[in-house]
Design a protein around this motif. Structure first.
Motif, PDB file in Angstrom:
ATOM      1  N   LEU A 183      16.658  10.612  -5.540  1.00  0.00           N
ATOM      2  CA  LEU A 183      15.875  10.355  -4.560  1.00  0.00           C
ATOM      3  C   LEU A 183      14.364  10.158  -4.741  1.00  0.00           C
ATOM      4  O   LEU A 183      13.640   9.223  -4.104  1.00  0.00           O
ATOM      5  N   LYS A 184      13.851  10.922  -5.682  1.00  0.00           N
ATOM      6  CA  LYS A 184      12.474  10.606  -5.907  1.00  0.00           C
ATOM      7  C   LYS A 184      12.242   9.264  -6.421  1.00  0.00           C
ATOM      8  O   LYS A 184      11.299   8.635  -6.147  1.00  0.00           O
ATOM      9  N   ASP A 185      13.043   8.672  -7.414  1.00  0.00           N
ATOM     10  CA  ASP A 185      12.918   7.430  -7.942  1.00  0.00           C
ATOM     11  C   ASP A 185      13.197   6.427  -6.644  1.00  0.00           C
ATOM     12  O   ASP A 185      12.492   5.421  -6.787  1.00  0.00           O
ATOM     13  N   ASP A 186      14.066   6.618  -6.038  1.00  0.00           N
ATOM     14  CA  ASP A 186      14.365   5.915  -4.682  1.00  0.00           C
ATOM     15  C   ASP A 186      12.857   5.550  -3.955  1.00  0.00           C
ATOM     16  O   ASP A 186      12.629   4.621  -3.415  1.00  0.00           O
ATOM     17  N   ILE A 187      11.999   6.848  -3.600  1.00  0.00           N
ATOM     18  CA  ILE A 187      10.777   6.596  -2.994  1.00  0.00           C
ATOM     19  C   ILE A 187      10.024   5.961  -3.935  1.00  0.00           C
ATOM     20  O   ILE A 187       9.076   5.115  -3.378  1.00  0.00           O
ATOM     21  N   PHE A 188       9.783   6.230  -5.334  1.00  0.00           N
ATOM     22  CA  PHE A 188       8.678   5.600  -5.931  1.00  0.00           C
ATOM     23  C   PHE A 188       8.986   4.093  -6.297  1.00  0.00           C
ATOM     24  O   PHE A 188       8.059   3.446  -6.308  1.00  0.00           O
ATOM     25  N   GLU A 189      10.251   3.697  -6.219  1.00  0.00           N
ATOM     26  CA  GLU A 189      10.647   2.387  -6.378  1.00  0.00           C
ATOM     27  C   GLU A 189      10.726   1.584  -4.973  1.00  0.00           C
ATOM     28  O   GLU A 189      10.926   0.521  -4.836  1.00  0.00           O
ATOM     29  N   PHE A 190      10.238   2.249  -3.806  1.00  0.00           N
ATOM     30  CA  PHE A 190      10.181   1.781  -2.501  1.00  0.00           C
ATOM     31  C   PHE A 190      11.813   1.230  -2.148  1.00  0.00           C
ATOM     32  O   PHE A 190      11.810   0.392  -1.421  1.00  0.00           O
ATOM     33  N   ARG A 191      12.573   1.826  -2.565  1.00  0.00           N
ATOM     34  CA  ARG A 191      13.873   1.647  -1.994  1.00  0.00           C
ATOM     35  C   ARG A 191      14.224   2.469  -0.933  1.00  0.00           C
ATOM     36  O   ARG A 191      14.728   2.273   0.133  1.00  0.00           O
ATOM     37  N   LEU A 192      13.513   3.553  -0.981  1.00  0.00           N
ATOM     38  CA  LEU A 192      13.325   4.468   0.322  1.00  0.00           C
ATOM     39  C   LEU A 192      11.781   4.191   0.796  1.00  0.00           C
ATOM     40  O   LEU A 192      10.863   4.709   0.033  1.00  0.00           O
TER      41      LEU A 192
ATOM     42  N   THR B  72       1.652  -1.875 -13.747  1.00  0.00           N
ATOM     43  CA  THR B  72       2.549  -2.930 -13.529  1.00  0.00           C
ATOM     44  C   THR B  72       1.788  -4.238 -14.065  1.00  0.00           C
ATOM     45  O   THR B  72       2.658  -5.370 -14.102  1.00  0.00           O
ATOM     46  N   LYS B  73       0.742  -4.144 -14.575  1.00  0.00           N
ATOM     47  CA  LYS B  73       0.096  -5.381 -15.043  1.00  0.00           C
ATOM     48  C   LYS B  73      -0.483  -5.306 -16.285  1.00  0.00           C
ATOM     49  O   LYS B  73      -1.145  -4.400 -16.692  1.00  0.00           O
ATOM     50  N   VAL B  74      -0.142  -6.455 -17.230  1.00  0.00           N
ATOM     51  CA  VAL B  74      -0.649  -6.052 -18.738  1.00  0.00           C
ATOM     52  C   VAL B  74      -2.319  -5.686 -18.624  1.00  0.00           C
ATOM     53  O   VAL B  74      -2.690  -4.925 -19.424  1.00  0.00           O
TER      54      VAL B  74
ATOM     55  N   ILE C 241      -2.269  -2.694  -4.978  1.00  0.00           N
ATOM     56  CA  ILE C 241      -0.916  -2.981  -5.264  1.00  0.00           C
ATOM     57  C   ILE C 241       0.049  -2.298  -4.370  1.00  0.00           C
ATOM     58  O   ILE C 241       0.988  -2.705  -4.237  1.00  0.00           O
ATOM     59  N   THR C 242      -0.186  -1.082  -3.977  1.00  0.00           N
ATOM     60  CA  THR C 242       0.558  -0.362  -3.166  1.00  0.00           C
ATOM     61  C   THR C 242       0.855  -0.959  -1.896  1.00  0.00           C
ATOM     62  O   THR C 242       1.995  -1.088  -1.231  1.00  0.00           O
ATOM     63  N   LEU C 243      -0.179  -1.342  -1.271  1.00  0.00           N
ATOM     64  CA  LEU C 243      -0.215  -2.507   0.151  1.00  0.00           C
ATOM     65  C   LEU C 243       0.672  -3.538   0.006  1.00  0.00           C
ATOM     66  O   LEU C 243       1.493  -4.080   0.684  1.00  0.00           O
ATOM     67  N   HIS C 244       0.475  -4.316  -1.292  1.00  0.00           N
ATOM     68  CA  HIS C 244       1.402  -5.523  -1.439  1.00  0.00           C
ATOM     69  C   HIS C 244       2.793  -5.068  -1.797  1.00  0.00           C
ATOM     70  O   HIS C 244       3.615  -5.898  -1.072  1.00  0.00           O
ATOM     71  N   MET C 245       3.114  -4.032  -2.338  1.00  0.00           N
ATOM     72  CA  MET C 245       4.495  -3.854  -2.725  1.00  0.00           C
ATOM     73  C   MET C 245       4.985  -3.223  -1.448  1.00  0.00           C
ATOM     74  O   MET C 245       6.579  -3.467  -1.164  1.00  0.00           O
ATOM     75  N   LEU C 246       4.528  -2.446  -0.466  1.00  0.00           N
ATOM     76  CA  LEU C 246       5.304  -2.106   0.731  1.00  0.00           C
ATOM     77  C   LEU C 246       5.325  -3.356   1.627  1.00  0.00           C
ATOM     78  O   LEU C 246       6.327  -3.378   2.316  1.00  0.00           O
TER      79      LEU C 246
END
Length: 245
Positions: free
Chosen positions: A25-34, A178-180, A223-228
């Motif tokens: 569940l924590k991974d689902d939250i971190f990966e924005f599946r939740l 997430t960026k080199v 990045i968070t805003l973009h990924m959301l």
């Protein structure tokens, strides 16, 4: 919402089962599946993972204690909505703790052993060809770098509070890797910070550390805003489907 499914038909110890559900569940939250604001019930999670509600409840309450979920006794569970003011305050606290730790490290006698700092030098003071490329691994090492600076200062309560803050901001902080270019800059900035500390240049170390954290904070917010935004766009076709799939 599209979540990873789990097959729990094999016999598993209850404590291990709760730990695995928590991690999933924590991974689902971190990966924005939740997504922040998503609601679900214990029964939906139990059905998806093919387990009883007891280990699910244990995992959910653990995530609630850590600040990732909110519980509503009449309407189930909700992923905690993003509160950037909350994260700003956590970053401010982190800066206060790390600046104080750097001050204490710089005030130590130059001949006093510093094994934790020596460990960090081995990881971060390397040639560009030795930089790691796995963003997730670098994220973990970055968190360890900052925690180890505070630990090296010798105040266990400061280290405990700092570790707690680091856990709370991990959900967005890891996105900085997430960026080199950000990975490369992290190596360079950490090396400069360590160099200033080991040379007892407190003011320089303080400025470098504060700038390093502030730049990272600004980057992860963007990045968070973009990924959301991307995650919500993917979820739009499923709008109206309130069940965990």
């Amino acid at each position: 919402m599209q979540l990873l499914r789990s097959d729990s038909r094999t016999k598993e110890r209850p404590e291990n089962l709760a730990e695995r559900i928590y991690g999933q569940l924590k991974d689902d939250i971190f990966e924005f599946r939740l997504l922040p604001g998503d609601r679900f019930s214990e029964g939906e999670i139990a059905a998806r993972m093919d387990v009883s509600r007891t280990p699910v409840r244990q995992a959910l309450y653990r995530l609630e204690r850590e600040g990732y979920l909110e519980v509503y006794f009449r309407s189930g569970w909700q992923v905690r909505p993003f509160d950037f003011q909350y994260f700003e305050e956590l970053y401010e606290l982190r800066i206060v703790l790390e600046i104080e730790a750097v001050k204490r490290l710089c005030e130590r006698p130059a001949d006093q052993p510093a094994p934790l700092l020596d460990e960090l030098k081995v990881i971060w003071c390397v040639a560009a060809g030795e930089y790691l490329s796995d963003g997730r691994e670098v994220s973990q090492l970055d968190e360890r770098f900052h925690c180890q600076l505070v630990e090296a200062a010798g105040n266990r309560e400061m280290a405990r509070i700092h570790a707690d803050v680091s856990e709370k901001i991990r959900i967005i902080r890891r996105l900085d890797f997430t960026k080199v270019p950000r990975v490369e800059l992290t190596y360079q900035e950490h090396a400069r910070i360590l160099g200033a500390i080991l040379s007892r240049r407190y003011e320089e170390a303080q400025l470098l550390l504060r700038a390093h954290i502030e730049i990272s904070k600004a980057e992860v917010r963007k990045i968070t805003l973009h990924m959301l935004h991307l995650a919500r766009e993917r979820a739009t076709p499923e709008k109206g489907d309130s069940h965990v799939s």
